[in-house]
Design a protein around this motif. Structure first.
Motif, mmCIF file in Angstrom:
data_model
loop_
_atom_site.group_PDB
_atom_site.id
_atom_site.type_symbol
_atom_site.label_atom_id
_atom_site.label_comp_id
_atom_site.label_asym_id
_atom_site.label_seq_id
_atom_site.Cartn_x
_atom_site.Cartn_y
_atom_site.Cartn_z
ATOM 1 N N LYS A 150 -0.485 -7.716 -7.175
ATOM 2 C CA LYS A 150 -0.451 -6.640 -5.853
ATOM 3 C C LYS A 150 -0.472 -5.145 -6.455
ATOM 4 C CE LYS A 150 1.463 -9.001 -2.512
ATOM 5 N NZ LYS A 150 1.099 -10.261 -2.812
ATOM 6 N N ARG A 151 -1.134 -4.183 -5.619
ATOM 7 C CA ARG A 151 -1.327 -2.828 -6.092
ATOM 8 C C ARG A 151 -0.332 -2.042 -5.482
ATOM 9 N NH1 ARG A 151 -6.626 -2.061 -7.211
ATOM 10 N NH2 ARG A 151 -6.781 -0.287 -6.245
ATOM 11 N N ARG B 118 0.823 -3.825 -10.117
ATOM 12 C CA ARG B 118 0.564 -2.805 -11.058
ATOM 13 C C ARG B 118 0.347 -1.536 -10.323
ATOM 14 N NH1 ARG B 118 1.550 -6.291 -14.189
ATOM 15 N NH2 ARG B 118 0.341 -7.168 -15.832
ATOM 16 N N VAL C 63 -1.291 1.620 -8.983
ATOM 17 C CA VAL C 63 -2.601 2.223 -8.755
ATOM 18 C C VAL C 63 -2.815 3.579 -8.204
ATOM 19 C CG1 VAL C 63 -3.630 -0.098 -8.208
ATOM 20 C CG2 VAL C 63 -2.577 1.350 -6.445
ATOM 21 N N PRO D 260 -3.466 0.360 -1.551
ATOM 22 C CA PRO D 260 -2.213 -0.322 -1.747
ATOM 23 C C PRO D 260 -1.965 -1.447 -1.096
ATOM 24 C CG PRO D 260 -1.747 1.428 -0.772
ATOM 25 C CD PRO D 260 -3.250 1.399 -0.708
ATOM 26 N N ASP D 261 -1.357 -2.552 -1.862
ATOM 27 C CA ASP D 261 -0.397 -3.591 -1.186
ATOM 28 C C ASP D 261 1.121 -3.185 -0.580
ATOM 29 O OD1 ASP D 261 -2.579 -5.645 -1.420
ATOM 30 O OD2 ASP D 261 -1.960 -5.414 -3.407
#
Ligand code: GAR
Length: 195
Positions: free
Chosen positions: A2-3, A29, A31, A81-82
């Motif tokens: 997942k971002r 992570r 971002v 982004p997630d």
């Protein structure tokens, strides 16, 4: 993986704890770290860790919240982004902005919600004579500080507490709580974290 994008307004100590945790087997992570204040100390800290940063000064958009958010959306969407973590982000977001990231935006708030949404949480807990204070991580909805709760950490309020001593005690727990919640959330687990 997942971002995660993190929005800050100040020192970013919670942001740093989230970033530190996002290594190894962590399902996410970082971002992007973005701020409404170009002077926010956390921006430099994030950059020194090699994380992309962005600043959109809300003062460039007087009485124009939609304009500010449109500008903030540019680096945010570019980072794909997630999950978005608000970590000491001190601007109220419009329902439009919140809706865009519905179900994937988290916030940490320095009170035991539903007690004391808004500002001056520690002063209000002390004035009320509360025996306990703490912090809450919740999903962001268009109602201020009132989305589904994903975790809470409690601390005692001491009789001689000042806003500063109580805030410091709560912040130590925020630094445990937010990484624990993000780890679970990024793995798809919505079970509340209770510390
Ligand atoms: C934290 O205590 C956080 O809970 C609070 O701001 C502080 C930011 O510290 N957030 C709010 O009050 C949101 N309304 P930090 O920049 O060191 O993480």
């Amino acid at each position: 993986m997942k971002r995660v994008a993190i929005l800050i307004s100040g020192g970013g100590s919670n942001m740093l704890r989230l970033v530190e945790d996002m290594t190894g087997d962590h399902p996410a992570r970082p971002v992007l770290v973005a701020s409404n204040d170009p002077q926010a100390a956390g921006l430099g800290r994030a950059a020194s860790l090699g994380i992309a940063t962005a600043a959109v000064d809300h003062r460039d958009f007087p009485r124009d919240r939609a304009g500010f958010e449109a500008a903030l959306l540019q680096p945010l969407l570019a980072a794909r982004p997630d999950i978005i973590c608000l970590a000491g982000f001190m601007r109220i977001l419009t329902p439009d902005f919140v809706q865009r990231f519905a179900g994937r935006m988290l916030n940490i708030h320095p009170s035991l919600l539903p007690k004391y949404p808004g500002l001056n949480t520690h002063a209000r807990a002390i004035a009320a004579g509360d025996a306990q204070a703490g912090a809450t991580v919740h999903q962001v909805t268009s109602d201020l500080d009132s989305g589904p709760i994903l975790g809470q950490a409690r601390v005692p309020v001491h009789p001689d507490d000042t806003v500063q001593t109580l805030a410091a005690r709560v912040l130590v727990q925020e630094h445990r709580l937010y990484p624990a919640v993000l780890r679970r959330f990024a793995a798809g687990d919505r079970t509340p974290v209770l510390l």
